[in-house]
Write an enzyme that holds these catalytic residues in place. Structure first.
Site, mmCIF file in Angstrom:
data_model
loop_
_atom_site.group_PDB
_atom_site.id
_atom_site.type_symbol
_atom_site.label_atom_id
_atom_site.label_comp_id
_atom_site.label_asym_id
_atom_site.label_seq_id
_atom_site.Cartn_x
_atom_site.Cartn_y
_atom_site.Cartn_z
ATOM 1 N N GLY A 112 0.819 -1.210 0.000
ATOM 2 C CA GLY A 112 0.000 0.000 0.000
ATOM 3 C C GLY A 112 0.849 1.254 0.000
ATOM 4 N N ASP A 135 1.307 -1.504 -4.648
ATOM 5 C CA ASP A 135 0.160 -0.612 -4.570
ATOM 6 C C ASP A 135 -0.493 -0.508 -5.943
ATOM 7 O OD1 ASP A 135 -0.830 1.772 -2.561
ATOM 8 O OD2 ASP A 135 -1.055 2.353 -4.657
ATOM 9 N N ASP A 141 -2.375 -5.135 -6.820
ATOM 10 C CA ASP A 141 -3.545 -5.112 -5.948
ATOM 11 C C ASP A 141 -3.273 -6.061 -4.797
ATOM 12 O OD1 ASP A 141 -6.007 -5.472 -4.653
ATOM 13 O OD2 ASP A 141 -7.144 -5.423 -6.526
ATOM 14 N N HIS A 160 -6.227 1.031 8.643
ATOM 15 C CA HIS A 160 -7.426 1.780 9.017
ATOM 16 C C HIS A 160 -8.411 1.946 7.857
ATOM 17 C CE1 HIS A 160 -4.817 4.788 7.182
ATOM 18 N NE2 HIS A 160 -5.915 5.479 6.928
#
Length: 186
Positions: A112, A135, A141, A160
């Site tokens: 990410g 990312d 993915d 989060h």
């Protein structure tokens, strides 16, 4: 005057010869491109303020909705998420790069990693370390693609964003991609 006095009190302004001047703190924190630039945080919180209009009701009522239904879903329309994240990631990355010893890492998987800020910071301090920016912006993915085998995997501020079930899958895949003795940094 109260506002200006408040800025002086917290060290963002100084008053000399009937004029207000920025302090070093304000120049490093609010000059775009500066190492401690906080403009991205201000934009992020401005966007979240409207998006969290139901959060105060949930908190006052002592109820927690695990599906976050008290958030307004217009956030992505009102404030593009990727630039807000990119503008607020430098301090956590600098903290990580300056506190974790990557000198024994051969390959780091930045899960990410967005705009590859970690890769850029690592290359400055550890030029021999390879970094894979895993990312969508780099064509990967992390919910679908197989994770490459590495000795260090890093997840900075992505947990989060997703439901627990999805994050459990990513954590499992991250752990399984590690070579024996590897490190997962979250």
């Amino acid at each position: 005057n109260i506002f200006l006095d408040g800025l002086i009190a917290i060290g963002l302004l100084e008053y000399k010869d009937s004029l207000f001047y920025n302090t070093i703190l304000s120049d490093t924190s609010f000059a775009e491109g500066g190492l401690a630039y906080q403009g991205g945080h201000i934009q992020l919180f401005d966007a979240l303020y409207d998006s969290c209009k139901y959060l105060d009701l949930a908190l006052k009522g002592h109820t927690v909705n695990k599906d976050y239904t008290y958030f307004d879903t217009k956030l992505s329309v009102e404030a593009p998420y990727d630039p807000l994240m990119a503008n607020t990631i430098n301090l956590p990355i600098l903290g990580l790069v300056n506190t974790w010893d990557f000198s024994k890492s051969k390959d780091v998987l930045d899960i990410g990693g967005g705009g590859d800020s970690l890769g850029n910071a690592l290359h400055l301090k550890y030029p021999d370390v390879g970094v894979i920016n895993f990312d969508l912006l780099s064509g990967y993915d992390f919910f679908v693609d197989d994770f490459p085998v590495v000795d260090t995997a890093v997840m900075i501020r992505i947990m989060h964003d997703w439901p627990d079930k999805a994050i459990c899958k990513v954590l499992k895949n991250a752990y399984q991609c590690l070579l024996p003795g590897g490190h997962l940094l979250v």
